[in-house]
Design a protein around this motif. Structure first.
Motif, short mmCIF file in Angstrom:
data_model
loop_
_atom_site.label_atom_id
_atom_site.label_comp_id
_atom_site.label_asym_id
_atom_site.label_seq_id
_atom_site.Cartn_x
_atom_site.Cartn_y
_atom_site.Cartn_z
N VAL A 159 0.80 -1.23 -0.10
CA VAL A 159 0.01 0.00 -0.05
C VAL A 159 0.97 1.26 -0.08
N LEU A 160 0.82 2.08 -1.05
CA LEU A 160 1.49 3.27 -1.37
C LEU A 160 0.73 4.59 -0.60
N ASN A 161 1.31 5.30 0.21
CA ASN A 161 0.84 6.38 0.61
C ASN A 161 1.59 7.72 0.31
N VAL A 162 0.87 8.75 -0.39
CA VAL A 162 1.46 9.89 -0.69
C VAL A 162 0.65 10.85 -0.22
N ILE A 163 1.41 11.73 0.41
CA ILE A 163 0.84 13.16 1.01
C ILE A 163 1.25 14.06 0.29
N CYS A 164 0.17 15.01 -0.28
CA CYS A 164 0.71 16.05 -1.24
C CYS A 164 -0.28 17.12 -1.30
N LYS A 165 -0.17 18.18 -1.93
CA LYS A 165 -0.81 19.35 -1.95
C LYS A 165 -2.02 18.77 -3.29
N GLU A 166 -3.09 19.50 -3.15
CA GLU A 166 -4.11 19.18 -3.95
C GLU A 166 -3.63 19.37 -5.57
N GLU A 167 -2.96 20.56 -5.60
CA GLU A 167 -2.65 21.03 -7.14
C GLU A 167 -1.31 20.00 -7.49
N ASP A 168 -0.74 19.36 -6.63
CA ASP A 168 0.36 18.45 -7.22
C ASP A 168 -0.13 16.84 -7.48
#
Length: 92
Positions: free
Chosen positions: A27-36
């Motif tokens: 399971v890959l989790n990525v936290i980012c800004k919505e625009e990215d």
């Protein structure tokens, strides 16, 4: 992970799991800004065998923080300090 971080992810981590029929996976989790999000999704599709991505929009509460330089016997070090003020004003 490196491509995702270079493309603007705030954090990336993965966890080994067992899927249906006891198949091993990640399971890959990525936290980012919505625009990215679109850019990072494209990287995930290019770099993995996944055919779908689940995502959710989250809010976050952060503490105000400051960076200071402190002297030590081995030289100066930078430290971050955070503190609680009015909790109602912290949502971002």
């Amino acid at each position: 992970m490196e491509r995702l971080m270079k493309a603007g992810a705030r954090d990336v981590h993965y966890v080994p799991v067992f899927m249906k029929k006891n198949r091993p996976a990640w399971v890959l989790n990525v936290i980012c800004k919505e625009e990215d999000m679109e850019t990072l999704q494209n990287i995930i599709f290019e770099e993995t065998t996944t055919i779908g991505i689940r995502y959710s929009i989250m809010e976050r509460t952060i503490l105000p923080r400051e960076t200071r330089t402190l002297p030590t016997p081995w030289g100066e070090v930078q430290v971050k300090s955070s503190f609680i003020r009015n909790m109602r004003a912290l949502h971002s």
